[in-house]
Design an enzyme around this catalytic site. Structure first.
Site, PDB file in Angstrom:
ATOM      1  CG  ASP A 159      -1.679  -1.343   1.309  1.00 39.50           C
ATOM      2  OD1 ASP A 159      -2.469  -1.618   0.404  1.00 39.50           O
ATOM      3  OD2 ASP A 159      -1.434  -2.120   2.264  1.00 39.50           O
ATOM      4  CG  HIS A 187      -3.527  -5.240   3.232  1.00 43.60           C
ATOM      5  ND1 HIS A 187      -3.073  -4.429   2.220  1.00 43.60           N
ATOM      6  CD2 HIS A 187      -3.936  -6.381   2.632  1.00 43.60           C
ATOM      7  CE1 HIS A 187      -3.199  -5.059   1.064  1.00 43.60           C
ATOM      8  NE2 HIS A 187      -3.720  -6.244   1.293  1.00 43.60           N
TER       9      HIS A 187
HETATM   10  P1  NAX Z   1      -2.335 -18.190  -4.441  1.00 51.60           P
HETATM   11  O1  NAX Z   1      -3.692 -18.778  -4.267  1.00 51.60           O
HETATM   12  O2  NAX Z   1      -1.722 -18.106  -5.790  1.00 51.60           O
HETATM   13  O3  NAX Z   1      -1.295 -18.972  -3.513  1.00 51.60           O
HETATM   14  C1  NAX Z   1      -1.551 -19.262  -2.190  1.00 51.60           C
HETATM   15  C2  NAX Z   1      -0.812 -20.534  -1.854  1.00 51.60           C
HETATM   16  O4  NAX Z   1      -0.901 -20.748  -0.451  1.00 51.60           O
HETATM   17  C3  NAX Z   1      -1.396 -21.771  -2.545  1.00 51.60           C
HETATM   18  O5  NAX Z   1      -0.364 -22.450  -3.239  1.00 51.60           O
HETATM   19  C4  NAX Z   1      -1.915 -22.598  -1.372  1.00 51.60           C
HETATM   20  O6  NAX Z   1      -1.788 -23.989  -1.585  1.00 51.60           O
HETATM   21  C5  NAX Z   1      -1.010 -22.128  -0.247  1.00 51.60           C
HETATM   22  N1  NAX Z   1      -1.535 -22.394   1.093  1.00 51.60           N
HETATM   23  C6  NAX Z   1      -2.813 -22.356   1.520  1.00 51.60           C
HETATM   24  N2  NAX Z   1      -2.897 -22.740   2.793  1.00 51.60           N
HETATM   25  C7  NAX Z   1      -1.632 -23.000   3.215  1.00 51.60           C
HETATM   26  C8  NAX Z   1      -1.090 -23.456   4.420  1.00 51.60           C
HETATM   27  N3  NAX Z   1      -1.864 -23.735   5.480  1.00 51.60           N
HETATM   28  N4  NAX Z   1       0.256 -23.626   4.496  1.00 51.60           N
HETATM   29  C9  NAX Z   1       1.022 -23.384   3.425  1.00 51.60           C
HETATM   30  N5  NAX Z   1       0.553 -22.976   2.236  1.00 51.60           N
HETATM   31  C10 NAX Z   1      -0.762 -22.783   2.130  1.00 51.60           C
HETATM   32  O7  NAX Z   1      -2.404 -16.742  -3.747  1.00 51.60           O
HETATM   33  P2  NAX Z   1      -1.405 -15.508  -3.909  1.00 51.60           P
HETATM   34  O8  NAX Z   1      -1.844 -14.675  -5.027  1.00 51.60           O
HETATM   35  O9  NAX Z   1      -0.028 -16.001  -3.898  1.00 51.60           O
HETATM   36  O10 NAX Z   1      -1.768 -14.673  -2.591  1.00 51.60           O
HETATM   37  C11 NAX Z   1      -1.455 -15.181  -1.305  1.00 51.60           C
HETATM   38  C12 NAX Z   1      -2.110 -14.344  -0.228  1.00 51.60           C
HETATM   39  O11 NAX Z   1      -1.630 -12.995  -0.277  1.00 51.60           O
HETATM   40  C13 NAX Z   1      -3.622 -14.231  -0.332  1.00 51.60           C
HETATM   41  O12 NAX Z   1      -4.187 -14.425   0.955  1.00 51.60           O
HETATM   42  C14 NAX Z   1      -3.847 -12.803  -0.779  1.00 51.60           C
HETATM   43  O13 NAX Z   1      -5.101 -12.315  -0.370  1.00 51.60           O
HETATM   44  C15 NAX Z   1      -2.715 -12.108  -0.086  1.00 51.60           C
HETATM   45  N6  NAX Z   1      -2.324 -10.780  -0.589  1.00 51.60           N
HETATM   46  C16 NAX Z   1      -1.918  -9.855   0.332  1.00 51.60           C
HETATM   47  C17 NAX Z   1      -1.456  -8.612  -0.023  1.00 51.60           C
HETATM   48  C18 NAX Z   1      -0.966  -7.652   1.013  1.00 51.60           C
HETATM   49  O14 NAX Z   1      -0.563  -6.539   0.641  1.00 51.60           O
HETATM   50  N7  NAX Z   1      -0.977  -7.940   2.318  1.00 51.60           N
HETATM   51  C19 NAX Z   1      -1.445  -8.197  -1.448  1.00 51.60           C
HETATM   52  C20 NAX Z   1      -1.466  -9.326  -2.402  1.00 51.60           C
HETATM   53  C21 NAX Z   1      -2.339 -10.491  -2.012  1.00 51.60           C
HETATM   54  O15 NAX Z   1      -3.663 -10.207  -2.370  1.00 51.60           O
END
Ligand code: NAX
Length: 327
Positions: A159, A187
Site C-alpha cells: 500500500d 490492509h
Molecule cells: P495463491 O492462491 O496463488 O497462492 C496461495 C498458496 O498458499 C497456494 O499455493 C496454497 O496452496 C497455499 N496455502 C494455503 N494454505 C496453506 C497453508 N496452510 N500452508 C502453506 N501454504 C498454504 O495466492 P497468492 O496470489 O499467492 O496470494 C497469497 C495471499 O496474499 C492471499 O491471501 C492474498 O489475499 C494475499 N495478498 C496480500 C497482499 C498484502 O498486501 N498484504 C497483497 C497481495 C495479495 O492479495
C-alpha cells in the site's frame, strides 16, 4: 563466509511465492553476502507444484542458496527459521461469510504460530502477507507466547509503495523524491494512506496537491488498487506484493534510510490512540533489526477520523477471532 540464514516461505506454490522466491534466492532481500537456506511450506496437494518451483530455483544456480526443502509439516518448515514470510492463506470462496474466512485462516495461523514458537530461531521476524493479514498476524502471535508479539507483523508496504507511486505521478517527480508517506490501519479498503507529513523533493506534499485530489482520488485509488489490478490484469497483485514483502523484510533487517520511514502493520503499543495489541499499520523506522513507531506526529482531524475508522474495523476483526476462540 557468513552462516546461511533460514528463511521460511509459506504458500510457496502460489503466484506470490513464484515471484518472491527467486528474488530472495538472488540476494535481493538480505544482500549479496548472505547465503540463504529456503524452507518452503505448502499444503500436501501443492507440494508437487512447489517441487517444480524448486527445480527452477536450482536451474538458476544462485550462488547464495545453501539448500532448499519443501514441507507440508509446519513444525519442520519453521525449524530454525530466522525470517518467515507467511504468504499462504485461505482465499474467500463463493458464498463464504467473513466469519468462515476468519475461522479457516485461524486454523492455519494458529498452527503456524505454535510451530514458530516451538522451533524458530530466537531472533525470528515474521511478516504475514496472506489476508486478512493484520488479523492473521494477531492470531499467529497469540499462539507463540514465548516470542515477543513485536516480532509478528503484517504487510502494508505494498500500500505504501502504491501511494508513493501515485503521489510521484501526480507531482511529476520520480518515486525517489517522495519521503515520509504513511499507511495507517488495516490492509483493507479502510486503510488510510497519509501524505500530511510527506515531502516531494523536500517540499511538503500538501502544498503540491489539492485536498480534493487527496480525498476523492488518491486515497480511494490506493485503497482499491488491488481490485484495479484484478480488473485490468485478470489476476491479483503478485509480483508487486512479492516485491513489497521483500522490501518489508529487507528494511526490517537492514534499516530504513536516514530521513525516511516505511509502513508496517505491527502490534500497537498504544501509540496514536490505537488500542494496545491491535496489529495496525504505522509509519516506522528500523535500525539494528528492530523497528520503532515514529513518535510525535501531529494528527489532523481528517487523519484522526480516517485512522479511527480503520482501527475500528481492526477491533471488529479482533473481536470476531476472539469470539471464535482463535486468540
Ligand atoms: P495463491 O492462491 O496463488 O497462492 C496461495 C498458496 O498458499 C497456494 O499455493 C496454497 O496452496 C497455499 N496455502 C494455503 N494454505 C496453506 C497453508 N496452510 N500452508 C502453506 N501454504 C498454504 O495466492 P497468492 O496470489 O499467492 O496470494 C497469497 C495471499 O496474499 C492471499 O491471501 C492474498 O489475499 C494475499 N495478498 C496480500 C497482499 C498484502 O498486501 N498484504 C497483497 C497481495 C495479495 O492479495
Amino acid at each position: 563466509a557468513a552462516a546461511p540464514v533460514t528463511v521460511t516461505v509459506t504458500g510457496a506454490a502460489g503466484q506470490i511465492g513464484y515471484a518472491l522466491l527467486f528474488r530472495i534466492a538472488s540476494g535481493a532481500m538480505l544482500g549479496p553476502e548472505v547465503p540463504v537456506k529456503l524452507n518452503l511450506l505448502e499444503v500436501p496437494q501443492a507440494v508437487h507444484a512447489a517441487e517444480g518451483t524448486v527445480l527452477e530455483l536450482l536451474d538458476c544456480a544462485f550462488e547464495l542458496v545453501a539448500g532448499i526443502d519443501v514441507y507440508d509439516n509446519p513444525a519442520h518448515a519453521f525449524d530454525g527459521a530466522s525470517l518467515a514470510l507467511l504468504v499462504g492463506a485461505k482465499p474467500r470462496g463463493p458464498g463464504m461469510e467473513r466469519a468462515d474466512l476468519l475461522a479457516a485462516n485461524g486454523g492455519i495461523f494458529s498452527v503456524q504460530g505454535r510451530a514458530i514458537n516451538d522451533g524458530a530461531a530466537d531472533d525470528i521476524k515474521v511478516v504475514v502477507v496472506g489476508n486478512p493479514a493484520n488479523t492473521n498476524a494477531l492470531i499467529t502471535a497469540a499462539h507463540a507466547p514465548d516470542i515477543p508479539a513485536s516480532r509478528f507483523t503484517a504487510l502494508t508496504r505494498l500500500d505504501h509503495d502504491r501511494a508513493v507511486a501515485q503521489l510521484a505521478a501526480r507531482t511529476g517527480t520520480g518515486v525517489s523524491a517522495v519521503r515520509k508517506l504513511a499507511i495507517w490501519g488495516n490492509h483493507s479498503a479502510t486503510q488510510y494512506p497519509d501524505i500530511s507529513h510527506a515531502t516531494v523533493d523536500g517540499r511538503p506534499a500538501t502544498e503540491l496537491v489539492e485536498q480534493d485530489w487527496i480525498r476523492d482520488e488518491f486515497i480511494p485509488r490506493v485503497a482499491k488498487r488491488g481490485a484495479e489490478v484484478i480488473a485490468v490484469r485478470g489476476g491479483s497483485s503478485a509480483a508487486s506484493a512479492a516485491n513489497a514483502a521483500l522490501e518489508h523484510m529487507r528494511l526490517w533487517v537492514q534499516g530504513t534510510p536516514e530521513g525516511d520511514w516505511t509502513s508496517m502493520a505491527v502490534p500497537s503499543d498504544g501509540s496514536y490512540g490505537v488500542p494496545e495489541g491491535v496489529v495496525s499499520s504505522f509509519p516506522v523506522t528500523t535500525s539494528g533489526g528492530s523497528y520503532k513507531i515514529v513518535p510525535g506526529l501531529e494528527i489532523s482531524d481528517f487523519s484522526r477520523s480516517r485512522i479511527d475508522a480503520s482501527v475500528t474495523e481492526l477491533q471488529e476483526e479482533r473481536d470476531g477471532v476472539r469470539a471464535l476462540g482463535l486468540i
